[in-house]
Motif scaffolding. Sequence first.
Motif, PDB file in Angstrom:
ATOM      1  N   ALA A  67       0.828  -1.213   0.000  1.00  0.00           N
ATOM      2  CA  ALA A  67       0.000   0.000   0.000  1.00  0.00           C
ATOM      3  C   ALA A  67       0.856   1.254   0.000  1.00  0.00           C
ATOM      4  O   ALA A  67       0.611   2.186  -0.760  1.00  0.00           O
ATOM      5  CB  ALA A  67      -0.947   0.000   1.187  1.00  0.00           C
ATOM      6  N   PHE A  68       1.900   1.312   0.845  1.00  0.00           N
ATOM      7  CA  PHE A  68       2.584   2.608   0.925  1.00  0.00           C
ATOM      8  C   PHE A  68       3.591   2.820  -0.210  1.00  0.00           C
ATOM      9  O   PHE A  68       3.782   3.960  -0.636  1.00  0.00           O
ATOM     10  CB  PHE A  68       3.148   2.894   2.336  1.00  0.00           C
ATOM     11  CG  PHE A  68       4.419   2.188   2.724  1.00  0.00           C
ATOM     12  CD1 PHE A  68       5.652   2.557   2.200  1.00  0.00           C
ATOM     13  CD2 PHE A  68       4.389   1.179   3.682  1.00  0.00           C
ATOM     14  CE1 PHE A  68       6.828   1.927   2.597  1.00  0.00           C
ATOM     15  CE2 PHE A  68       5.559   0.535   4.075  1.00  0.00           C
ATOM     16  CZ  PHE A  68       6.781   0.917   3.523  1.00  0.00           C
ATOM     17  N   GLY A  70       3.003   1.562  -3.207  1.00  0.00           N
ATOM     18  CA  GLY A  70       2.037   1.868  -4.266  1.00  0.00           C
ATOM     19  C   GLY A  70       1.516   3.292  -4.146  1.00  0.00           C
ATOM     20  O   GLY A  70       1.340   3.996  -5.147  1.00  0.00           O
ATOM     21  N   ALA A  71       1.278   3.728  -2.920  1.00  0.00           N
ATOM     22  CA  ALA A  71       0.802   5.103  -2.712  1.00  0.00           C
ATOM     23  C   ALA A  71       1.888   6.107  -3.125  1.00  0.00           C
ATOM     24  O   ALA A  71       1.581   7.160  -3.690  1.00  0.00           O
ATOM     25  CB  ALA A  71       0.409   5.313  -1.251  1.00  0.00           C
ATOM     26  N   ALA A  72       3.137   5.760  -2.858  1.00  0.00           N
ATOM     27  CA  ALA A  72       4.234   6.646  -3.288  1.00  0.00           C
ATOM     28  C   ALA A  72       4.230   6.768  -4.812  1.00  0.00           C
ATOM     29  O   ALA A  72       4.423   7.866  -5.363  1.00  0.00           O
ATOM     30  CB  ALA A  72       5.575   6.103  -2.791  1.00  0.00           C
ATOM     31  N   ILE A  73       3.955   5.663  -5.492  1.00  0.00           N
ATOM     32  CA  ILE A  73       3.876   5.686  -6.958  1.00  0.00           C
ATOM     33  C   ILE A  73       2.733   6.602  -7.402  1.00  0.00           C
ATOM     34  O   ILE A  73       2.912   7.462  -8.274  1.00  0.00           O
ATOM     35  CB  ILE A  73       3.664   4.252  -7.504  1.00  0.00           C
ATOM     36  CG1 ILE A  73       4.905   3.390  -7.245  1.00  0.00           C
ATOM     37  CG2 ILE A  73       3.319   4.274  -8.996  1.00  0.00           C
ATOM     38  CD1 ILE A  73       4.687   1.895  -7.458  1.00  0.00           C
ATOM     39  N   GLY A  74       1.577   6.425  -6.782  1.00  0.00           N
ATOM     40  CA  GLY A  74       0.415   7.242  -7.127  1.00  0.00           C
ATOM     41  C   GLY A  74       0.658   8.715  -6.856  1.00  0.00           C
ATOM     42  O   GLY A  74       0.248   9.585  -7.639  1.00  0.00           O
ATOM     43  N   ALA A  75       1.340   9.018  -5.754  1.00  0.00           N
ATOM     44  CA  ALA A  75       1.634  10.415  -5.418  1.00  0.00           C
ATOM     45  C   ALA A  75       2.685  10.987  -6.368  1.00  0.00           C
ATOM     46  O   ALA A  75       2.595  12.147  -6.785  1.00  0.00           O
ATOM     47  CB  ALA A  75       2.095  10.518  -3.968  1.00  0.00           C
ATOM     48  N   GLU A  78       1.415  12.225  -9.496  1.00  0.00           N
ATOM     49  CA  GLU A  78       0.727  13.519  -9.333  1.00  0.00           C
ATOM     50  C   GLU A  78       1.719  14.656  -9.129  1.00  0.00           C
ATOM     51  O   GLU A  78       1.327  15.768  -8.766  1.00  0.00           O
ATOM     52  CB  GLU A  78      -0.210  13.462  -8.121  1.00  0.00           C
ATOM     53  CG  GLU A  78      -1.273  12.393  -8.203  1.00  0.00           C
ATOM     54  CD  GLU A  78      -2.483  12.806  -9.037  1.00  0.00           C
ATOM     55  OE1 GLU A  78      -2.772  14.003  -9.125  1.00  0.00           O
ATOM     56  OE2 GLU A  78      -3.120  11.904  -9.606  1.00  0.00           O
ATOM     57  N   GLY A  79       2.998  14.362  -9.271  1.00  0.00           N
ATOM     58  CA  GLY A  79       4.001  15.429  -9.164  1.00  0.00           C
ATOM     59  C   GLY A  79       4.635  15.583  -7.801  1.00  0.00           C
ATOM     60  O   GLY A  79       5.480  16.456  -7.596  1.00  0.00           O
ATOM     61  N   MET A  80       4.245  14.738  -6.840  1.00  0.00           N
ATOM     62  CA  MET A  80       4.932  14.764  -5.543  1.00  0.00           C
ATOM     63  C   MET A  80       6.282  14.063  -5.704  1.00  0.00           C
ATOM     64  O   MET A  80       6.522  13.390  -6.707  1.00  0.00           O
ATOM     65  CB  MET A  80       4.086  14.067  -4.475  1.00  0.00           C
ATOM     66  CG  MET A  80       2.681  14.628  -4.293  1.00  0.00           C
ATOM     67  SD  MET A  80       2.627  16.341  -3.699  1.00  0.00           S
ATOM     68  CE  MET A  80       3.178  16.157  -2.000  1.00  0.00           C
ATOM     69  N   GLN A  98       4.564  -3.936  -6.786  1.00  0.00           N
ATOM     70  CA  GLN A  98       4.526  -2.474  -6.899  1.00  0.00           C
ATOM     71  C   GLN A  98       5.861  -1.934  -7.392  1.00  0.00           C
ATOM     72  O   GLN A  98       5.905  -1.011  -8.208  1.00  0.00           O
ATOM     73  CB  GLN A  98       4.156  -1.840  -5.544  1.00  0.00           C
ATOM     74  CG  GLN A  98       2.693  -2.036  -5.171  1.00  0.00           C
ATOM     75  CD  GLN A  98       1.735  -1.399  -6.177  1.00  0.00           C
ATOM     76  OE1 GLN A  98       2.054  -0.403  -6.824  1.00  0.00           O
ATOM     77  NE2 GLN A  98       0.548  -1.973  -6.314  1.00  0.00           N
ATOM     78  N   HIS A 102       5.184  -1.911 -11.456  1.00  0.00           N
ATOM     79  CA  HIS A 102       4.587  -0.576 -11.534  1.00  0.00           C
ATOM     80  C   HIS A 102       5.622   0.532 -11.496  1.00  0.00           C
ATOM     81  O   HIS A 102       5.782   1.263 -12.458  1.00  0.00           O
ATOM     82  CB  HIS A 102       3.502  -0.449 -10.462  1.00  0.00           C
ATOM     83  CG  HIS A 102       2.378  -1.418 -10.717  1.00  0.00           C
ATOM     84  ND1 HIS A 102       2.350  -2.679 -10.177  1.00  0.00           N
ATOM     85  CD2 HIS A 102       1.307  -1.326 -11.530  1.00  0.00           C
ATOM     86  CE1 HIS A 102       1.277  -3.318 -10.641  1.00  0.00           C
ATOM     87  NE2 HIS A 102       0.633  -2.533 -11.455  1.00  0.00           N
ATOM     88  N   ILE A 106       5.841   1.752 -15.325  1.00  0.00           N
ATOM     89  CA  ILE A 106       4.841   2.751 -15.730  1.00  0.00           C
ATOM     90  C   ILE A 106       5.440   3.840 -16.628  1.00  0.00           C
ATOM     91  O   ILE A 106       4.853   4.174 -17.660  1.00  0.00           O
ATOM     92  CB  ILE A 106       4.097   3.334 -14.504  1.00  0.00           C
ATOM     93  CG1 ILE A 106       3.115   2.289 -13.955  1.00  0.00           C
ATOM     94  CG2 ILE A 106       3.365   4.635 -14.856  1.00  0.00           C
ATOM     95  CD1 ILE A 106       2.461   2.669 -12.634  1.00  0.00           C
ATOM     96  N   LYS A 115       5.803  10.449 -15.361  1.00  0.00           N
ATOM     97  CA  LYS A 115       7.094  10.451 -14.672  1.00  0.00           C
ATOM     98  C   LYS A 115       6.869  10.047 -13.219  1.00  0.00           C
ATOM     99  O   LYS A 115       5.873  10.434 -12.617  1.00  0.00           O
ATOM    100  CB  LYS A 115       7.712  11.851 -14.719  1.00  0.00           C
ATOM    101  CG  LYS A 115       8.178  12.272 -16.092  1.00  0.00           C
ATOM    102  CD  LYS A 115       8.842  13.638 -16.020  1.00  0.00           C
ATOM    103  CE  LYS A 115       9.457  14.071 -17.336  1.00  0.00           C
ATOM    104  NZ  LYS A 115       8.556  14.016 -18.488  1.00  0.00           N
TER     105      LYS A 115
END
Lengths: 340, 336
Positions: A67-68, A70-75, A78-80, A98, A102, A106, A115
Amino acid sequence: METAKKRILTGNKAMAEAIALEMERDSNVFVLGEDVGKYGGIFGSTQGLIDRFGAERVLDTPISETAFIGAAIGAAAEGMRPVAELMFVDFFGVCMDQIYNHMAKIPYMSGGNVKLPMVLMTAVGGGYNDAAQHSQTLYATFAHLPGMKVVAPSTPYDLKGMMISAIRDDNPVVFMFHKSLQGLGWMDQLDASVEHVPEEAYTVPLNKAKVAREGSDVTIVGIQMMMHYAMEAAERLSKEDGIEAEVVDLRSLAPIDRDTIVKSIKKTSRLLVVDEDYLSYGMTAEVAAIAAEHALDELKAPVRRLAIPDVPIPYSDPLENFVIPGPERIYEEVKKMMRS
Amino acid sequence: MTQSNENQSSVSVEKLKWMYEQMVKIRYYEDQMVEVYTEGKKPVFNIGAGTVPGEMHLSTGQEPAAVGIGAHLKKEDTVTSPHRPHHHAIAKGVDLKRMTAEIFGKETGLGKGKGGHMHLFDPEVKFACSGIVAAGIPHAVGAAMAAKMKGKDWVAVAFIGEGAANAGAFHESLNLAALWNLPLIVVVEDNAYGISVPKKSSTSVDSNDKRADAYGIAGAYVKDNDPIAMYLAAEEAVSRARNGQGPTIIEIETYRYLGHFQGDPELYRDKAEVPGLRELDPIVKLKEKLIEKSTDEKELDEMEERAKQEVDEAYQFARDSNFPAPEAALEDVFTS
């Protein structure tokens, strides 16, 4: 100004300082992982950050690596610019989908349109009786897979400079730090884990090996602890045998700096590769292949390799010491090579 | 929780029309894909041959999930989708031409031909998908985190199939999203089968919205593949997320008219099942509802024509586009 006292930092303090400088510079940088908050990271790489930046930017996570990360990937998409910590690299088994399916793929699968500017930092290495599930380096496991930069700095100076480069890089970077080089109070205190580190922000490239010691008789390629052991062996070879070894600190596993390796082989005509990872299909094989492809005619002796002999890392002292190469083994191996 | 008829009548005709047009577009897109996919695969089926090679998972029948929530989303909201992504992509407004070109493996595709049908990425409208079951949920968690950190009211929606609710990533992600009170909506499309295994043989609860209790979050169940009920459940969930009131799990009972993938012999279900499901078609039902609400049939015809034209143009664009140069395979591993 010669008398000004030079500031000495441990590896982990150098890393934490790098992250702090980048968090100050860029509000998109944040840290997440297990025990990265009040504890400061089990190996100290996030110490002090929560006090300076608060729990909104230094997030203790549940034991949920999928989860975390993967969440880092998702963030990151978004440019984080997240810096996620996988506590031990050995824990990759619970989250490799992940990381590899991913984080690493990706950007490519999106044709470069997405990116992922993120750092996945993780502790590697053994030599302190933590047995098979907490002692691996897995350098080659990660370096084999395309789509991630994989670095493993060996000194506090490089830990800071390469962490800053990693955070500023727009690609995913796997940042491996060696537990023994963090300067932890609860481990063997190694001289190699402390050195002068400048206070200001500076960068060290993520694709360049470094000649840690100049020599003319043999090249020893290593990374992290094996590089430091190679340095010890090189000093002894010089003092006792008049053999001058050149030590190459690889620093980056992917991309690997072929030029520096080949240049050194051309200079010394002998190559020993030392690795704290498994022998087969590993970094030692990659460096040997580089020598075979680009400098075979320069070699006066067969390439030699020292690495974990394809067994899991055992617990008991004599067993663990037997499988992880040390300065003595490197010294003996070079002497054998020089006789051939 | 199910929606009453009274609530159903509260949905504006404009929204119903939007959903209808999107559903028609999705259906027509997938119908075209069924045909195109067989090009070059006759008389002997070879998955790696033809105009569109590789696996193909179509969403025919599953339109309500995508449009019911899509009607509430804006460009800045994130959608992650699994291996069956076309309906979600279309409802999110993904560039249809570049999406189709990607599925055809062309250089004008969203990923310049490197991704294919299970790996469509359109950062312009914040859409992503993954061929790994449940793997997109944590990415939506991350997008929701980013929205919260940036102080925006954006939400993130993770679409999954009912089989994905049994994967570890589902539990880890929902615990984390609940713990951090993130603007996340997980939409579970229960199409009754994980490839061939029926839900009752894989899942300990009869509907996954019940699992919301385990995380202390809201859950909603939408039965009968009903786009209006989905719209209403999504309205609540999106509003909850935008207002900082945390995540929601919505499970919708939906119908998979086709096999898990094109070429699936479907030996695991009764031959009469799909014709029975098609009798309950949500597009037909929504059209009837619109006519009931005195929508001009001519207007509906125009909407259908417009949707089909857009799809036809997308397929034509894909056909007319060039394949990438082979050596382009070496690009885009890293950005400089």
